[in-house]
Design an enzyme around this catalytic site. Structure first.
Site: not given
Ligand code: XMP
Length: 509
Positions: A53, A80-81, A166, A168, A224, A365
């Site tokens: 964050g 991280c945060y 990170h 990810e 969508d 998505k």
């Protein structure tokens, strides 16, 4: 179903964390950091990720969490945060910093652990932080570092792990392994998030919810709404009516293609409303982009409302809301500054007096696309680039006229056609042509021409929040420009847009 919860402290990478976990076949949900524990902790929660964050733990209103979360016996990964808040709550020392460390760094593994199983002793990781942990809490041990900070730590007794970098982000070379080790080994979750299963459960639940009632859905032809329509149609067949508002501002032949596929091929009730003339009339003389967006948005809702009034028996309004839309509206950052009035254009207001049916609310998505393919929607419809609600209305700069719409549709069709023929379409994220209000002088044969300028736009992006222009070859650009100038009456000059986002936006208006 077993799941991993990602608590959102505002990082731009949050959705990626949940997606990485889902890629392992494990269901993952993102919740705001301040959601009370008793509102989401139950036996299905097998692990918790505390996300990154933008804050410092020393900020006046820094996001905080209930320390009881660490006593639940559920494995926790603070990123991280998420690392800094954990260390802060366990009496570690955080070093405030005005300077961000942003980019690649080399991670050194100091001690083996379940989290780092399979990693090289040294590897590249992605950093994006201001503060860092200066002194670890006495309850933790250091498992890895970089030149500048403590990079991995673990609680001495509990399954609580911290990462300063990170995992990810794809730049972290062993990021996937770390998330896999946490999810499958430390949290011990058996993968059972399966889209085939999702489809059958979803069909069953739509049947139950709808019963003998009727449903209407605004079909745009985009991914969508198309996937939502196809899924609902599988569940309730003719009780679904799709309303397709053809604004006349769509890609070339789009209206016919949508009707052919969903009405003829899939046999759905699709009502096409040809509203081209009234949209063009409403836009006549209007130049200012926001004014055009507002007109198109308002007109769209008016046309849809008129149409839906004919379906008095419909109890449900179906929408193709997907998970990122849900997260965005729950986001801790609140609505971001309005650069363009996006979400009220091409969308419907929430007070239409229907119950909502949103079968894609839990899907990202890429998952929506996979569901679409499994339901038999052709790949070329499912893998299409996004198309904005206001359509060509914001790709014709300044005033929109019928003639300009036709010119732009032709030019755009040529560009997309060449991207497909040259196997480039799937390598770029969004490509289109913009028609400028400027005319320029040219020569064709021996004759002087004085026609419009077209700008080609093609970008590469992961999240559409930032983007770079596509590095298309000069030869390819030459081919597209020649075809457009030769084949489209009304354009005699083509330029290529090389602006990144930021500072540019993807669309021009
Ligand atoms: P910008 O131009 O803001 O666009 O960089 C980012 C992405 O959003 C799409 N876009 C829209 N989509 N309604 C939509 O549904 C809109 O009003 C709208 N405006 C822009 C744009 O095509 C790009 O993919």
């Amino acid at each position: 179903m077993d799941k991993i919860i990602v608590l959102d402290f505002g990082s731009q990478y949050n959705q990626l964390i949940a997606r990485r976990i889902r890629e392992l076949g494990v269901y993952s949900e993102i919740l705001p950091f301040n959601k009370p524990l008793d509102k989401f902790i139950d036996s299905s929660v097998k692990g918790i990720v505390l996300s990154g964050g933008p804050n410092s733990v020393y900020d006046k209103d820094a996001p905080n969490i209930d320390k009881k979360i660490y006593e639940l016996g559920i494995p926790i990964l603070g990123i991280c945060y998420g690392m800094q808040i954990t260390q802060y709550l366990f009496d570690g020392v955080i070093s405030p910093s005005d300077k961000r460390e942003y980019g690649k760094s080399t991670l050194n593994i100091l001690k083996d652990s379940k989290l780092t199983r399979g990693l090289d002793e040294k590897s590249t990781v992605w950093m994006s932080h201001g503060d860092h942990v200066d002194k670890l809490s006495n309850d933790f041990v250091e498992l890895g570092n970089t030149d500048s900070c403590i990079a991995i730590a673990k609680h001495k007794e509990l399954e609580i792990y911290n990462l300063q970098f990170h995992p990810e982000v794809t730049h972290t070379v062993f990021g996937k392994e770390i998330i896999k080790n946490f999810t499958l080994d430390i949290c011990n979750v058996t993968p059972n998030w399966d889209l085939e299963d999702y489809i059958s459960k979803s069909i069953e639940s739509i049947k139950q919810k709808v019963g003998n009632n009727e449903v209407i859905l605004g079909l745009s032809g985009g991914v969508d709404s198309s996937v939502a329509a196809t899924l609902i149609h599988r569940a309730i067949g003719d009780k679904l009516t799709c309303i397709f508002v053809d604004t006349g501002l769509l890609r070339k032949d789009e209206g016919d293609k949508v009707m052919r596929l969903y009405n003829k091929h899939f046999n759905m009730n699709v009502v096409r409303i040809n509203a081209k003339d009234q949209f063009i009339k409403m836009l006549s003389g209007v130049k200012e982009p926001e004014a055009k967006r507002k007109i198109i948005g308002t007109e769209f809702i008016r046309v849809f409302e008129n149409a839906k009034n004919k379906y008095k028996n419909a109890k449900f309004l179906a929408q193709g809301t997907i998970y990122p839309d849900v997260i965005e509206s729950n986001s801790i950052n609140g609505p971001s500054e309005t650069i363009k009035s996006h979400h009220n254009v091409g969308g419907l207001p929430s007070d239409l007096d229907f119950e909502l049916l949103e079968p894609l609310r839990e899907l990202f998505k890429d998952e929506v696309r996979k569901v679409g393919l499994k339901l038999g929607i052709p790949k070329n419809m499912i893998m299409r680039h996004p198309f904005p609600g206001p359509g060509l209305g914001i790709r014709i700069i300044e005033e929109v006229t019928l003639k300009k719409v036709k010119i732009l549709q032709e030019a755009d069709d040529i560009f997309i056609d060449e991207l497909i023929k040259n196997n480039l379409y799937d390598n770029v994220s969004q490509a289109f042509v913009v028609l400028l209000p400027t005319k320029s002088v040219g020569v064709m044969g021996d004759k002087r021409t004085y026609e419009y300028v077209a700008a080609i736009r093609s970008v590469n992006t992961v999240d559409f929040m930032t983007a770079t222009f596509s590095r298309l070859s000069y030869d390819f650009l030459d081919l597209v420009a020649s075809r457009i100038i030769n084949e489209v009456i009304g354009i005699n000059r083509v330029v290529y847009d090389i602006t990144s986002k930021p500072p540019g936006t993807i669309e021009w208006e």
